[in-house]
Scaffold this motif. Sequence first.
Motif, PDB file in Angstrom:
ATOM      1  N   THR A 145       3.676   7.681   2.427  1.00 13.49           N
ATOM      2  CA  THR A 145       2.426   6.537   1.656  1.00 13.49           C
ATOM      3  C   THR A 145       2.588   5.167   1.010  1.00 13.49           C
ATOM      4  O   THR A 145       4.320   5.654   0.282  1.00 13.49           O
ATOM      5  CB  THR A 145       1.921   7.962   0.810  1.00 13.49           C
ATOM      6  OG1 THR A 145       2.215   8.484   0.158  1.00 13.49           O
ATOM      7  CG2 THR A 145       1.196   8.388   2.140  1.00 13.49           C
ATOM      8  N   ASN A 149      -2.781   3.269  -1.866  1.00  6.32           N
ATOM      9  CA  ASN A 149      -3.735   4.125  -1.621  1.00  6.32           C
ATOM     10  C   ASN A 149      -3.596   5.494  -2.296  1.00  6.32           C
ATOM     11  O   ASN A 149      -3.476   6.590  -1.982  1.00  6.32           O
ATOM     12  CB  ASN A 149      -3.279   4.549   0.426  1.00  6.32           C
ATOM     13  CG  ASN A 149      -4.241   3.396   1.158  1.00  6.32           C
ATOM     14  OD1 ASN A 149      -4.818   2.511   1.071  1.00  6.32           O
ATOM     15  ND2 ASN A 149      -2.543   3.643   2.149  1.00  6.32           N
ATOM     16  N   THR A 154      -3.856   7.299   5.254  1.00  6.54           N
ATOM     17  CA  THR A 154      -4.834   7.299   6.177  1.00  6.54           C
ATOM     18  C   THR A 154      -5.104   7.674   7.672  1.00  6.54           C
ATOM     19  O   THR A 154      -3.595   7.791   7.695  1.00  6.54           O
ATOM     20  CB  THR A 154      -5.162   5.640   5.398  1.00  6.54           C
ATOM     21  OG1 THR A 154      -3.962   5.305   6.691  1.00  6.54           O
ATOM     22  CG2 THR A 154      -5.077   5.180   4.135  1.00  6.54           C
ATOM     23  N   PHE A 181      -8.473  12.146  -2.106  1.00 12.24           N
ATOM     24  CA  PHE A 181      -9.385  11.353  -1.265  1.00 12.24           C
ATOM     25  C   PHE A 181     -11.101  10.830  -1.365  1.00 12.24           C
ATOM     26  O   PHE A 181     -11.225  11.704  -2.196  1.00 12.24           O
ATOM     27  CB  PHE A 181      -9.429  12.007  -0.266  1.00 12.24           C
ATOM     28  CG  PHE A 181      -7.703  12.765   0.669  1.00 12.24           C
ATOM     29  CD1 PHE A 181      -7.444  11.439   1.508  1.00 12.24           C
ATOM     30  CD2 PHE A 181      -7.281  13.312   0.458  1.00 12.24           C
ATOM     31  CE1 PHE A 181      -6.411  11.784   2.269  1.00 12.24           C
ATOM     32  CE2 PHE A 181      -6.190  14.087   1.526  1.00 12.24           C
ATOM     33  CZ  PHE A 181      -5.740  12.460   2.473  1.00 12.24           C
ATOM     34  N   GLN A 185     -11.803   8.095   2.955  1.00 12.49           N
ATOM     35  CA  GLN A 185     -10.748   7.708   3.052  1.00 12.49           C
ATOM     36  C   GLN A 185     -10.280  10.018   4.135  1.00 12.49           C
ATOM     37  O   GLN A 185      -9.971   9.184   5.744  1.00 12.49           O
ATOM     38  CB  GLN A 185     -10.044   8.341   1.791  1.00 12.49           C
ATOM     39  CG  GLN A 185      -8.638   6.947   1.979  1.00 12.49           C
ATOM     40  CD  GLN A 185      -8.298   7.236   0.330  1.00 12.49           C
ATOM     41  OE1 GLN A 185      -8.448   7.987  -0.543  1.00 12.49           O
ATOM     42  NE2 GLN A 185      -6.897   6.794   0.618  1.00 12.49           N
TER      43      GLN A 185
END
Length: 417
Positions: A145, A149, A154, A181, A185
């Motif tokens: 990740t 984000n 994702t 989240f 998402q």
Amino acid sequence: MKVSKLAAHLVGSEIVKIGNEVNDMKAKGAQIANLTIGDLDSNLYPIPTLLKEEIQKAYQNNLTNYPPANGLLTLRKAVSKDLKSRWNLDYSPDDILITAGSRPLIYATYKVIVDEGDKVIFPIPSWNNNHYCYLTGANGVEIATIPENNFLPTANDIRPHIEGAVLISLCSPLNPTGTMFTKDQLSEICEMILEENKKRGEDEKPLYLMYDQIYSNLTFDAVHHDPVSLYPEMRKYTVYIEGISKCLAATGVRVGWSFGPSEIIDRMKALNTHIGAWAPKPEQEATAKFYAEPKNIDLFVDEFKSGLKTSLEALHNGLQGLKTKGLKVDSIEPMGALYLTIQLDYIDKTKPDGSKIETSSDLVFYLINEGGIALVPFSSFGDTKTQPWFRASVGGLSTEEILACIPKLETALNNLK
């Protein structure tokens, strides 16, 4: 001495290793701001008074024999009621399993769903999924990740790996980052899981989602989202992990629960009868009485998370101050839990003694010795050893202690060339 292959290759916790080093040094008089363990100083953050009183009362009343293997009915009813009032989730007491904290529940979820060689998808960094994959013989697929984000995966990150997978493991707010989240998402991930399960035949395992929301009550300005609230069809595929360890500052009280599809929860119950990972009966009795009134939870949590937020913001603002001074540091604004995500971009730098910082662990131990501050590298959560990101857990220090460590960190980093 010969041991099993599993035991021979079992890897211990790097977090515990770092914590032991800190404790040894503190025992010798060193002043170290310990931001490693995801725990709480119980003098700064004691458990609710009513919960403590009810635990003591239960022991005085000799409630010290075995609890039911799936948990006291009074507690399962109280949890069921709370899930409905708090998240509008309808789960009967029969679909709730109580254990000694969340770890037995996570292990049981893996054991009930995953056969040796089955594919399990999880993001890195994340807490202990790599170890649970090892313990169950799973084929762990790590999804890298990115900070853009908030270190959360994702749907597009996961999709290339989804064929043949039986379990996706997610957590929000996330340990180690404290990030959450967004609705979009999580919705995209749920849509992908539902779409994948429509493709699978009756002789194939579904793709399940284990959703760890142990920190769900400890959110600040962001809104917590969960799969079944977004998509009721996800009920067939989602196993939730929850409990009091974090939201009631009760890490040592050991009361956790799972809820989800009956066919999964029933098998987790059966597994637990052999493991015996029951929460102690007095603690279950006390938690049931505490949860009987939602205001008990709300009043405690509001004050508790206010203290955590103050400490997290103090650390975040301190680091942002160092950033404005030109130091190669950064942090992600805290969203929930008790963790701050910190970037210290000092890998490959040289220490005053001439030796080099080659890994994030090298930097951690340098800062312990020279900066009086202890952090956990993301490598402890499955990431690479050269990733310059770290977890800081604020539950063990006062805000004043956190503020006092910032100048020491600044000096230690400035001494690296």
